[in-house]
Design a protein around this motif. Structure first.
Motif, PDB file in Angstrom:
ATOM      1  N   ALA A 278      -4.831   0.598  -7.621  1.00 13.61           N
ATOM      2  CA  ALA A 278      -4.127   1.357  -6.591  1.00 13.61           C
ATOM      3  C   ALA A 278      -2.625   1.072  -6.684  1.00 13.61           C
ATOM      4  CB  ALA A 278      -4.657   0.999  -5.200  1.00 13.61           C
ATOM      5  N   ALA A 279      -2.106   1.036  -7.910  1.00 17.29           N
ATOM      6  CA  ALA A 279      -0.722   0.618  -8.143  1.00 17.29           C
ATOM      7  C   ALA A 279       0.231   1.810  -8.072  1.00 17.29           C
ATOM      8  CB  ALA A 279      -0.610  -0.098  -9.493  1.00 17.29           C
ATOM      9  N   CYS A 280       0.390   2.372  -6.877  1.00 14.56           N
ATOM     10  CA  CYS A 280       1.222   3.571  -6.735  1.00 14.56           C
ATOM     11  C   CYS A 280       2.713   3.249  -6.826  1.00 14.56           C
ATOM     12  CB  CYS A 280       0.895   4.294  -5.434  1.00 14.56           C
ATOM     13  SG  CYS A 280       1.186   3.338  -3.927  1.00 14.56           S
ATOM     14  N   LEU A 281       3.140   2.049  -6.403  1.00 12.88           N
ATOM     15  CA  LEU A 281       4.552   1.678  -6.527  1.00 12.88           C
ATOM     16  C   LEU A 281       4.910   1.427  -7.992  1.00 12.88           C
ATOM     17  CD1 LEU A 281       7.331   0.926  -5.478  1.00 12.88           C
ATOM     18  CD2 LEU A 281       6.457  -1.372  -4.977  1.00 12.88           C
TER      19      LEU A 281
ATOM     20  N   ALA B 181      -9.632  -3.131  -1.834  1.00 10.73           N
ATOM     21  CA  ALA B 181      -8.604  -3.572  -0.884  1.00 10.73           C
ATOM     22  C   ALA B 181      -8.180  -2.350  -0.080  1.00 10.73           C
ATOM     23  CB  ALA B 181      -7.423  -4.192  -1.624  1.00 10.73           C
ATOM     24  N   ASP B 182      -9.017  -1.958   0.882  1.00  8.04           N
ATOM     25  CA  ASP B 182      -8.804  -0.687   1.570  1.00  8.04           C
ATOM     26  C   ASP B 182      -7.504  -0.660   2.361  1.00  8.04           C
ATOM     27  OD1 ASP B 182      -9.882  -2.592   3.259  1.00  8.04           O
ATOM     28  OD2 ASP B 182     -11.039  -1.185   4.446  1.00  8.04           O
ATOM     29  N   GLY B 183      -6.964  -1.814   2.739  1.00  6.39           N
ATOM     30  CA  GLY B 183      -5.709  -1.848   3.472  1.00  6.39           C
ATOM     31  C   GLY B 183      -4.510  -1.415   2.654  1.00  6.39           C
ATOM     32  N   VAL B 184      -4.639  -1.388   1.335  1.00  2.83           N
ATOM     33  CA  VAL B 184      -3.541  -0.964   0.453  1.00  2.83           C
ATOM     34  C   VAL B 184      -4.000   0.119  -0.516  1.00  2.83           C
ATOM     35  CG1 VAL B 184      -2.147  -3.060   0.591  1.00  2.83           C
ATOM     36  CG2 VAL B 184      -4.056  -2.971  -1.014  1.00  2.83           C
ATOM     37  N   ALA B 185      -5.059   0.826  -0.180  1.00  2.00           N
ATOM     38  CA  ALA B 185      -5.602   1.861  -1.063  1.00  2.00           C
ATOM     39  C   ALA B 185      -4.875   3.177  -0.816  1.00  2.00           C
ATOM     40  CB  ALA B 185      -7.105   2.022  -0.822  1.00  2.00           C
ATOM     41  N   VAL B 186      -3.717   3.323  -1.444  1.00  2.02           N
ATOM     42  CA  VAL B 186      -2.853   4.488  -1.238  1.00  2.02           C
ATOM     43  C   VAL B 186      -2.554   5.125  -2.594  1.00  2.02           C
ATOM     44  CG1 VAL B 186      -0.604   5.256  -0.401  1.00  2.02           C
ATOM     45  CG2 VAL B 186      -1.854   3.474   0.836  1.00  2.02           C
ATOM     46  N   ALA B 187      -2.628   6.459  -2.645  1.00  2.01           N
ATOM     47  CA  ALA B 187      -2.449   7.167  -3.910  1.00  2.01           C
ATOM     48  C   ALA B 187      -0.987   7.399  -4.271  1.00  2.01           C
ATOM     49  CB  ALA B 187      -3.181   8.508  -3.866  1.00  2.01           C
ATOM     50  N   GLN B 188      -0.108   7.434  -3.258  1.00  5.03           N
ATOM     51  CA  GLN B 188       1.306   7.685  -3.525  1.00  5.03           C
ATOM     52  C   GLN B 188       2.162   6.848  -2.586  1.00  5.03           C
ATOM     53  OE1 GLN B 188       2.905  11.635  -2.624  1.00  5.03           O
ATOM     54  NE2 GLN B 188       4.187  11.546  -4.456  1.00  5.03           N
TER      55      GLN B 188
ATOM     56  N   GLY C 117       5.190   5.819  -0.202  1.00  2.21           N
ATOM     57  CA  GLY C 117       5.913   6.648   0.750  1.00  2.21           C
ATOM     58  C   GLY C 117       7.280   7.063   0.238  1.00  2.21           C
ATOM     59  N   LYS C 118       7.774   8.191   0.729  1.00  2.00           N
ATOM     60  CA  LYS C 118       9.075   8.701   0.288  1.00  2.00           C
ATOM     61  C   LYS C 118      10.200   7.776   0.712  1.00  2.00           C
ATOM     62  CE  LYS C 118      11.962  12.858   0.449  1.00  2.00           C
ATOM     63  NZ  LYS C 118      12.077  14.253   0.971  1.00  2.00           N
ATOM     64  N   GLU C 119      10.231   7.405   2.000  1.00  2.00           N
ATOM     65  CA  GLU C 119      11.287   6.531   2.501  1.00  2.00           C
ATOM     66  C   GLU C 119      11.101   5.100   1.998  1.00  2.00           C
ATOM     67  OE1 GLU C 119      14.590   5.038   4.735  1.00  2.00           O
ATOM     68  OE2 GLU C 119      14.045   6.926   3.767  1.00  2.00           O
TER      69      GLU C 119
ATOM     70  N   GLY D 225       0.874  -1.160   0.000  1.00  4.97           N
ATOM     71  CA  GLY D 225       0.000   0.000   0.000  1.00  4.97           C
ATOM     72  C   GLY D 225       0.916   1.215   0.000  1.00  4.97           C
ATOM     73  N   GLY D 226       1.247   1.672   1.211  1.00  3.00           N
ATOM     74  CA  GLY D 226       2.253   2.726   1.316  1.00  3.00           C
ATOM     75  C   GLY D 226       3.662   2.190   1.244  1.00  3.00           C
ATOM     76  N   GLY D 227       3.834   0.872   1.497  1.00  3.65           N
ATOM     77  CA  GLY D 227       5.125   0.230   1.280  1.00  3.65           C
ATOM     78  C   GLY D 227       5.911  -0.119   2.524  1.00  3.65           C
TER      79      GLY D 227
END
Length: 504
Positions: free
Chosen positions: A207-210, A229-236, A238-240, A178-180
């Motif tokens: 939701a393929a932000c990676l 899949a709300d547990g991995v529903a991230v638009a971007q 993470g930076k780190e 999700g956020g990674g």
């Protein structure tokens, strides 16, 4: 770079709260895929998700002064529960800001674990913005869900356990993204300790932000994010986490909601546990990897990252499973409106099992039937059915991949209304909050007649709605302007063949 995280992971003292989860064989899916498939059971954590690892490790690194000031996070899901339990265990006051659209089962779960819940906004971004404003106002410490070295290190303990539990050869590990945070922590550890093991990140197609970041070689924001899949529903990403992942993973695999549903069934059949969509995501990616690469005889590891799903979502998951497994196909078929035509059609299919058949009389010439039937997984079975029916003179449209057909039409077939004029059809995503439907109807204010309405919710933050309205062509620009003001996601489906065949 992975080396810096290995030390953090080895020093993570989380096991007075988090548990070492088992690594289990999956005999049924192993037999089907002709590989040795093993699953890491993070659904057995105290909050039914791996998220407690990162949240707790992050809290352990805070100073006494920071703990005294309390902690805060924005979350609609597993991070909220992990942080709430961690804070309660350490005697730290925790505040969780959640969107008003969050299902009550999750709100109550956070409250039961001792955290204060603040409901704000209709989206995660609005909740996050409010949480950061409270940081400034109240002096609390913000605990991010994934993009923090201590959170990443806490999640990385999954890999530390995995490699200790299975000392034999491992060909590939599949990790949901999700956020990674989980994938970054695990990939950093695996690639340092066992660099020969391949690591694949798995994301939902919507939701393929990676994948977007890897393709562009920089982080970017998805214009829209699917929330099944709300547990991995991230638009971007993470930076780190992106900084770690771009150098440690061997590839990104994306999966559809249908494929996740099929993987949920696979996990249930092998473990008798019910994964959430994000929890089954990495198994869906594993199966796709095997199918696309013809892999056999390898040892493959998947992560069941969580089991926090709403019970009312299971109906939708069950419906989509057969399609996700490529064991069911859906067709629109035109047959003559005459006695014996249904029997003739079924006879042509032989002993093939019909899973669904919907039809209603429309006129005395042709009948459009909505038919589902079992197919053999893999291969060209679907195409062979189409060709066979066409060879015998039937007009056939394959609707197996048509979302309108799967989500709405199969529940509405028989609604032909030849007397309805100027009908146009839109698909909406309504936020699941009180007054959302009333706001929609008020905005239209009786301007146009609603000639069709079908609502379907899957226990998530948004309900899916199919609406037909009688709008003269000269007034359609006015309608588009009003719909834009609503700020609901929508699309014009008037030309969708599922609508044209069964409802127009």
């Amino acid at each position: 770079m992975p080396q810096s995280y290995v030390k953090r992971i080895l020093n993570a003292r989380i096991y007075d709260l988090a548990v070492e989860t088992p690594l289990e064989d999956m005999p049924l899916i192993s037999d089907r895929t002709k590989n040795n498939v093993i699953i890491k059971r993070e659904d057995l954590q105290p909050v039914f998700s791996f998220k407690v690892r990162g949240a707790y490790n992050c809290l352990l690194q805070l100073t006494d002064e920071q703990r005294k000031g309390g902690v805060i996070a924005a979350s609609a899901g597993n991070h909220a529960q992990g942080l709430a339990l961690s804070a309660k265990h350490l005697g730290v006051n925790a505040t969780i800001v959640m969107p008003r659209t969050t299902p009550m089962i999750k709100v109550e779960a956070v409250k039961r674990r001792g955290a204060k819940v603040v409901l704000h906004g209709d989206t995660y971004d609005e909740a996050s913005e409010h949480a950061h404003s409270l940081v400034e106002e109240k002096g609390m410490t913000y605990i991010p869900p994934y993009d923090h070295p201590d959170v990443i290190a806490g999640q990385g303990t999954v890999a530390m356990e995995l490699l200790r539990q299975h000392s034999g050869p491992i060909d590939a590990v599949f990790i949901p993204v999700g956020g990674g945070g989980l994938c970054a922590g695990m990939a950093a550890y695996i690639k340092y300790v066992r660099p020969e093991v391949k690591v694949y990140a798995v994301e939902p197609e919507d939701a393929a932000c990676l994948k977007l970041a890897m393709d562009r070689k920089r982080r970017a924001v998805l214009p829209q994010v699917g929330i099944f899949a709300d547990g991995v529903a991230v638009a971007q990403i993470g930076k780190e986490t992106y900084r770690v992942l771009k150098d440690t993973i061997d590839g990104v695999i994306t999966c559809s909601a249908d494929e996740m549903c099929a993987a949920i069934k696979d996990i249930f059949e092998d473990t008798r546990s019910i994964a959430e969509p994000a929890g089954a995501l990495s198994l869906a990616g594993l199966k796709k990897y095997v199918a696309e690469n013809g892999v056999e005889g390898q040892t493959l590891v998947t992560i069941n990252s969580g089991a926090n799903t709403n019970f009312d979502r299971l109906r939708y998951i069950s419906e989509q499973t057969e399609i996700g497994e490529q064991r069911e196909a859906i067709f629109a078929v035109t047959i003559p409106e005459e006695p014996g035509s249904y029997k003739k059609f079924c006879s042509l299919l032989g002993k093939r099992s019909i899973t669904e058949f919907n039809y209603r009389y429309a006129d005395n010439r042709d009948a459009h039937i909505f038919v589902g039937m079992q197919i053999l997984p893999g291969g060209n079975d679907r195409q062979e059915i189409v060709e066979k029916l066409q060879k015998h003179g039937y007009d056939v449209v394959d609707m197996t991949d048509n979302d309108i057909a799967k989500l709405h039409i199969r529940h509405m077939v028989g609604g032909h209304a030849p007397q309805v004029e100027n009908e146009i059809v839109y698909r909406f995503e309504f936020p699941e909050r009180p007054g959302a439907l009333l706001q929609f109807l008020t905005k239209l204010a009786g301007r146009w007649n609603i000639s069709m309405f079908h609502y379907r919710n899957h226990g998530s933050a948004y309900g899916r709605v199919l609406v037909g309205m009688q709008v003269p062509s000269k007034e359609r620009k006015q309608l588009e302007a009003l719909l834009s003001e609503l700020n609901y996601g929508y699309s014009d489906e008037t030309d969708n063949p599922a609508y044209q065949y069964f409802l127009s």
